[in-house]
Design a protein around this motif. Structure first.
Motif, PDB file in Angstrom:
ATOM      1  N   ASN A  43      -2.390   8.307   4.569  1.00 62.15           N
ATOM      2  CA  ASN A  43      -3.297   7.161   4.595  1.00 62.15           C
ATOM      3  C   ASN A  43      -2.568   5.862   4.264  1.00 62.15           C
ATOM      4  OD1 ASN A  43      -5.474   8.736   5.287  1.00 62.15           O
ATOM      5  ND2 ASN A  43      -6.303   8.855   3.209  1.00 62.15           N
ATOM      6  N   ALA A  44      -1.643   5.910   3.305  1.00 56.90           N
ATOM      7  CA  ALA A  44      -0.882   4.708   2.943  1.00 56.90           C
ATOM      8  C   ALA A  44      -0.034   4.237   4.114  1.00 56.90           C
ATOM      9  CB  ALA A  44      -0.007   4.991   1.722  1.00 56.90           C
ATOM     10  N   ARG A  45       0.603   5.161   4.794  1.00 59.53           N
ATOM     11  CA  ARG A  45       1.411   4.789   5.964  1.00 59.53           C
ATOM     12  C   ARG A  45       0.543   4.193   7.059  1.00 59.53           C
ATOM     13  NH1 ARG A  45       4.691   9.652   4.565  1.00 59.53           N
ATOM     14  NH2 ARG A  45       3.063  10.922   5.544  1.00 59.53           N
ATOM     15  N   THR A  46      -0.606   4.797   7.289  1.00 60.87           N
ATOM     16  CA  THR A  46      -1.497   4.323   8.359  1.00 60.87           C
ATOM     17  C   THR A  46      -2.029   2.930   8.066  1.00 60.87           C
ATOM     18  OG1 THR A  46      -2.148   6.594   8.884  1.00 60.87           O
ATOM     19  CG2 THR A  46      -3.620   4.825   9.620  1.00 60.87           C
ATOM     20  N   LYS A  47      -2.459   2.695   6.829  1.00 60.54           N
ATOM     21  CA  LYS A  47      -3.083   1.418   6.482  1.00 60.54           C
ATOM     22  C   LYS A  47      -2.094   0.261   6.449  1.00 60.54           C
ATOM     23  CE  LYS A  47      -7.020   3.308   3.954  1.00 60.54           C
ATOM     24  NZ  LYS A  47      -7.721   3.408   2.646  1.00 60.54           N
ATOM     25  N   THR A  48      -0.858   0.534   6.097  1.00 63.39           N
ATOM     26  CA  THR A  48       0.139  -0.545   6.003  1.00 63.39           C
ATOM     27  C   THR A  48       0.980  -0.682   7.265  1.00 63.39           C
ATOM     28  OG1 THR A  48       1.805   0.930   5.044  1.00 63.39           O
ATOM     29  CG2 THR A  48       0.332  -0.233   3.507  1.00 63.39           C
ATOM     30  N   GLY A  49       1.051   0.365   8.057  1.00 65.01           N
ATOM     31  CA  GLY A  49       1.955   0.350   9.205  1.00 65.01           C
ATOM     32  C   GLY A  49       3.410   0.493   8.798  1.00 65.01           C
ATOM     33  N   LEU A  50       3.646   0.907   7.573  1.00 65.48           N
ATOM     34  CA  LEU A  50       5.004   1.055   7.049  1.00 65.48           C
ATOM     35  C   LEU A  50       5.265   2.527   6.750  1.00 65.48           C
ATOM     36  CD1 LEU A  50       4.864  -1.960   4.557  1.00 65.48           C
ATOM     37  CD2 LEU A  50       6.016  -1.934   6.786  1.00 65.48           C
ATOM     38  N   SER A  51       6.540   2.884   6.622  1.00 65.92           N
ATOM     39  CA  SER A  51       6.858   4.293   6.408  1.00 65.92           C
ATOM     40  C   SER A  51       7.902   4.546   5.322  1.00 65.92           C
ATOM     41  CB  SER A  51       7.357   4.925   7.718  1.00 65.92           C
ATOM     42  OG  SER A  51       8.522   4.253   8.183  1.00 65.92           O
ATOM     43  N   ASP A  52       8.578   3.500   4.845  1.00 70.29           N
ATOM     44  CA  ASP A  52       9.660   3.670   3.877  1.00 70.29           C
ATOM     45  C   ASP A  52       9.111   3.507   2.459  1.00 70.29           C
ATOM     46  OD1 ASP A  52      11.967   3.762   2.407  1.00 70.29           O
ATOM     47  OD2 ASP A  52      12.911   1.994   3.329  1.00 70.29           O
ATOM     48  N   LYS A  89      -3.162   2.623  -4.214  1.00 70.25           N
ATOM     49  CA  LYS A  89      -2.543   1.322  -4.453  1.00 70.25           C
ATOM     50  C   LYS A  89      -1.061   1.470  -4.781  1.00 70.25           C
ATOM     51  CE  LYS A  89      -2.343  -2.399  -7.818  1.00 70.25           C
ATOM     52  NZ  LYS A  89      -0.928  -2.028  -8.099  1.00 70.25           N
ATOM     53  N   MET A  90      -0.703   2.456  -5.594  1.00 66.92           N
ATOM     54  CA  MET A  90       0.706   2.642  -5.956  1.00 66.92           C
ATOM     55  C   MET A  90       1.552   3.009  -4.741  1.00 66.92           C
ATOM     56  SD  MET A  90       0.567   4.440  -9.723  1.00 66.92           S
ATOM     57  CE  MET A  90      -0.959   5.359  -9.613  1.00 66.92           C
ATOM     58  N   LEU A  91       1.000   3.824  -3.865  1.00 64.42           N
ATOM     59  CA  LEU A  91       1.725   4.179  -2.647  1.00 64.42           C
ATOM     60  C   LEU A  91       1.885   2.968  -1.736  1.00 64.42           C
ATOM     61  CD1 LEU A  91       0.114   7.652  -1.906  1.00 64.42           C
ATOM     62  CD2 LEU A  91       2.467   7.217  -2.647  1.00 64.42           C
ATOM     63  N   ARG A  92       0.840   2.183  -1.617  1.00 64.04           N
ATOM     64  CA  ARG A  92       0.939   0.947  -0.830  1.00 64.04           C
ATOM     65  C   ARG A  92       1.990   0.016  -1.412  1.00 64.04           C
ATOM     66  NH1 ARG A  92      -3.378  -3.419  -2.080  1.00 64.04           N
ATOM     67  NH2 ARG A  92      -1.839  -3.623  -3.756  1.00 64.04           N
ATOM     68  N   ASP A  93       2.016  -0.102  -2.744  1.00 62.86           N
ATOM     69  CA  ASP A  93       2.987  -0.980  -3.390  1.00 62.86           C
ATOM     70  C   ASP A  93       4.421  -0.520  -3.139  1.00 62.86           C
ATOM     71  OD1 ASP A  93       1.014  -2.626  -4.321  1.00 62.86           O
ATOM     72  OD2 ASP A  93       1.259  -2.126  -6.446  1.00 62.86           O
ATOM     73  N   ARG A  94       4.634   0.782  -3.115  1.00 60.08           N
ATOM     74  CA  ARG A  94       5.985   1.270  -2.821  1.00 60.08           C
ATOM     75  C   ARG A  94       6.402   0.879  -1.406  1.00 60.08           C
ATOM     76  NH1 ARG A  94       8.470   4.799  -6.452  1.00 60.08           N
ATOM     77  NH2 ARG A  94      10.012   5.214  -4.817  1.00 60.08           N
ATOM     78  N   LEU A  95       5.499   1.005  -0.463  1.00 60.45           N
ATOM     79  CA  LEU A  95       5.803   0.610   0.909  1.00 60.45           C
ATOM     80  C   LEU A  95       6.072  -0.889   0.997  1.00 60.45           C
ATOM     81  CD1 LEU A  95       3.106   2.799   2.668  1.00 60.45           C
ATOM     82  CD2 LEU A  95       5.574   3.091   2.902  1.00 60.45           C
ATOM     83  N   TRP A  96       5.252  -1.681   0.323  1.00 59.70           N
ATOM     84  CA  TRP A  96       5.443  -3.136   0.332  1.00 59.70           C
ATOM     85  C   TRP A  96       6.762  -3.510  -0.338  1.00 59.70           C
ATOM     86  CZ3 TRP A  96       0.109  -5.689  -1.203  1.00 59.70           C
ATOM     87  CH2 TRP A  96      -0.769  -5.580  -0.129  1.00 59.70           C
ATOM     88  N   THR A  97       7.127  -2.804  -1.421  1.00 62.99           N
ATOM     89  CA  THR A  97       8.393  -3.098  -2.113  1.00 62.99           C
ATOM     90  C   THR A  97       9.569  -2.965  -1.158  1.00 62.99           C
ATOM     91  OG1 THR A  97       7.520  -2.335  -4.245  1.00 62.99           O
ATOM     92  CG2 THR A  97       9.917  -2.394  -4.004  1.00 62.99           C
ATOM     93  N   GLN A  98       9.611  -1.868  -0.415  1.00 63.01           N
ATOM     94  CA  GLN A  98      10.721  -1.662   0.511  1.00 63.01           C
ATOM     95  C   GLN A  98      10.712  -2.708   1.622  1.00 63.01           C
ATOM     96  OE1 GLN A  98      12.102   0.534  -1.964  1.00 63.01           O
ATOM     97  NE2 GLN A  98      13.278   0.635  -0.068  1.00 63.01           N
ATOM     98  N   ALA A  99       9.528  -3.147   2.031  1.00 60.43           N
ATOM     99  CA  ALA A  99       9.450  -4.201   3.042  1.00 60.43           C
ATOM    100  C   ALA A  99      10.049  -5.498   2.516  1.00 60.43           C
ATOM    101  CB  ALA A  99       7.995  -4.406   3.463  1.00 60.43           C
ATOM    102  N   TRP A 100       9.738  -5.837   1.249  1.00 59.31           N
ATOM    103  CA  TRP A 100      10.308  -7.042   0.643  1.00 59.31           C
ATOM    104  C   TRP A 100      11.830  -6.944   0.533  1.00 59.31           C
ATOM    105  CZ3 TRP A 100       8.453 -11.644   0.191  1.00 59.31           C
ATOM    106  CH2 TRP A 100       7.089 -11.868   0.025  1.00 59.31           C
ATOM    107  N   LEU A 101      12.321  -5.804   0.075  1.00 66.15           N
ATOM    108  CA  LEU A 101      13.759  -5.646  -0.108  1.00 66.15           C
ATOM    109  C   LEU A 101      14.500  -5.708   1.225  1.00 66.15           C
ATOM    110  CD1 LEU A 101      13.720  -2.765  -2.752  1.00 66.15           C
ATOM    111  CD2 LEU A 101      14.271  -5.177  -3.169  1.00 66.15           C
TER     112      LEU A 101
END
Length: 452
Positions: A43-52, A89-101
């Motif tokens: 669900n986190a991958r689907t909602k954010t469109g991110l995978s890392d 939320k924590m899973l989403r934040d991990r995906l967003w963190t990698q996007a920022w980095l």
């Protein structure tokens, strides 16, 4: 002491939410919470469109935690809704963190040199010392809204209005409405200095989970594990927080969370030049106050919280914190650590802070007015209503607690020298079959399998 006036009582809003949520799920107004780690990841991958998600280490504690929530925690409807939401939320934040980095590689190159960590058992005065140091603007510190939401949505830029402040205010307001005693036990606000526990929770690591939910299987699984990957992720989040503010990274951080008591080897590995201020307090007060804080949180998420179970758990957890700290601190050079007693801060906080500033090789004078202002504010608020707690409210005997911690009390001069022949530790009344080994034997099979 009558425990009826000691134990927190949750608001009627909790019961109302427990009645309303099933109807909202059935009507499709809210998604039905599912505590399945694979589904939550997808669900986190689907909602954010991110995978890392970054370092894959987090998957092991996530799996054990979700199993414990499902099989041990006896969550009510609000608890189930909140647990699934927090994990998402924590899973989403991990995906967003990698996007920022990935988008801003300079974040990873920021310095975290010479941080100062305040380390002590839960309820041993770490918050007070941390906020005194945070009053000095020569240090960087986490703010409450950043601790709740350390990762901004990708695309935001430093210097612009951050809506996370408003979101934190709303969350804090909801917490206080559902359990008003939270504001007494741990007063805070969106811009107040706050501990970095949320940065470790981003790796599904830490005793915050045990303080919020009844997850003894997760707690047993965690004991003795190397938390270095969680601390490396915490360091990345600190860099992201500082970059988003536009801070000068030469300014050292001042940090604190009781979780560090259990993880000093990981902390010193990731922060090799850390300077550590250890806080110590009479364990009878620590155990009673910790139990009160945990009770206050757990009663929101479950309808079957037992104060004696809470007392037993945090009696042992406090012992684990202290013994883990004492074993690890021997490997920390004396030049990088200092000890502070809670009672000394109560008696003369300025003398204690002068000693800390000498240890840090800094001049305290520029920070003194801000520290005095903080002390005046907290003195005023504490006069309005104080946090009340007792051991007997949680089925604990003061003599048993005193005997178990006698060596620690003597080593750090926290009280009179105990009897040379202490009484053996006995079970809490009403629980004669309880031992740590017995508790571990009751870990559900699927959690035990996940541990392997």
């Amino acid at each position: 002491m009558d425990s009826s006036g000691i134990l927190s009582k949750r608001s009627w809003l909790v019961d109302a939410a427990n009645r309303v949520l099933p109807a909202a799920w059935s009507a499709g107004m809210l998604p039905r919470p599912e505590l399945d780690d694979a589904l939550l990841l997808e669900n986190a991958r689907t909602k954010t469109g991110l995978s890392d998600f970054g370092d894959e280490w987090f998957r092991a504690p996530l799996k054990v935690l979700v199993a414990a929530l499902r099989e041990e925690a006896d969550l009510n409807n609000l608890g189930r809704f909140g647990a699934a939401g927090q994990i998402a939320k924590m899973l989403r934040d991990r995906l967003w963190t990698q996007a920022w980095l990935s988008e801003q590689p300079e974040i990873g190159r920021r310095s975290l040199a010479r941080p100062v960590f305040v380390v002590g058992p839960m309820r041993s005065g770490t918050t007070r010392l941390h906020r005194l140091l945070a009053a000095d603007d020569r240090f960087a510190h986490m703010r409450m809204f950043e601790a709740i939401a350390p990762v901004p949505e990708p695309g935001r830029r430093p210097g612009r209005f951050d809506r996370r402040r408003l979101e934190a205010r709303a969350i804090l307001g909801a917490v206080h409405r559902f359990n008003p005693d939270t504001a007494i036990i741990h007063p805070t606000g969106p811009l107040q200095p706050e501990e970095e526990l949320g940065l470790l929770v981003a790796s599904f690591w830490g005793m915050k989970h045990e303080a919020q939910w009844n997850v003894p299987g997760y707690g047993a699984w965690s004991v003795g594990r190397d938390a270095t990957p969680a601390y490396r992720h915490m360091a990345l989040l600190l860099k992201l927080v500082g970059w988003m503010r536009g801070d000068d990274d030469r300014r050292p951080w001042v940090l604190k969370t009781p979780q560090h008591m259990l993880d000093l080897p990981a902390l010193t590995k990731v922060f090799p030049d850390a300077r550590i201020v250890f806080t110590h307090r009479d364990p009878q007060s620590v155990v009673a106050s910790s139990s009160s804080l945990v009770w206050n949180q757990k009663i929101i998420h479950s309808d079957s919280v037992d104060p004696r179970t809470v007392g037993r758990e945090w009696f042992d957890k406090t012992h684990l914190q202290i013994e883990s700290m004492r074993a690890a601190r021997r490997r920390i050079p004396e030049s990088r650590r200092i000890d502070v007693n809670y009672e000394d801060v109560d008696a003369d906080w300025q003398s204690v802070m002068r000693r800390i500033y000498r240890f840090l090789d800094m001049d305290m004078a520029p920070a003194l007015p801000a520290m005095q202002a903080y002390v005046q504010r907290t003195h005023h608020s504490s006069r309005l209503k104080r946090h009340r707690y007792s051991l007997d409210a949680f089925g604990l005997d003061a003599g048993v607690v005193k005997d178990r911690f006698a060596d620690y009390v003597e080593a750090f001069e926290l009280g009179a020298r105990p009897s040379p022949q202490p009484r053996p530790v006995r079970a809490v009344p009403g629980s004669t079959d309880w031992t740590p080994a017995a508790a571990r034997s009751r870990i559900p099979a699927r959690i035990a399998a996940a541990r392997r």
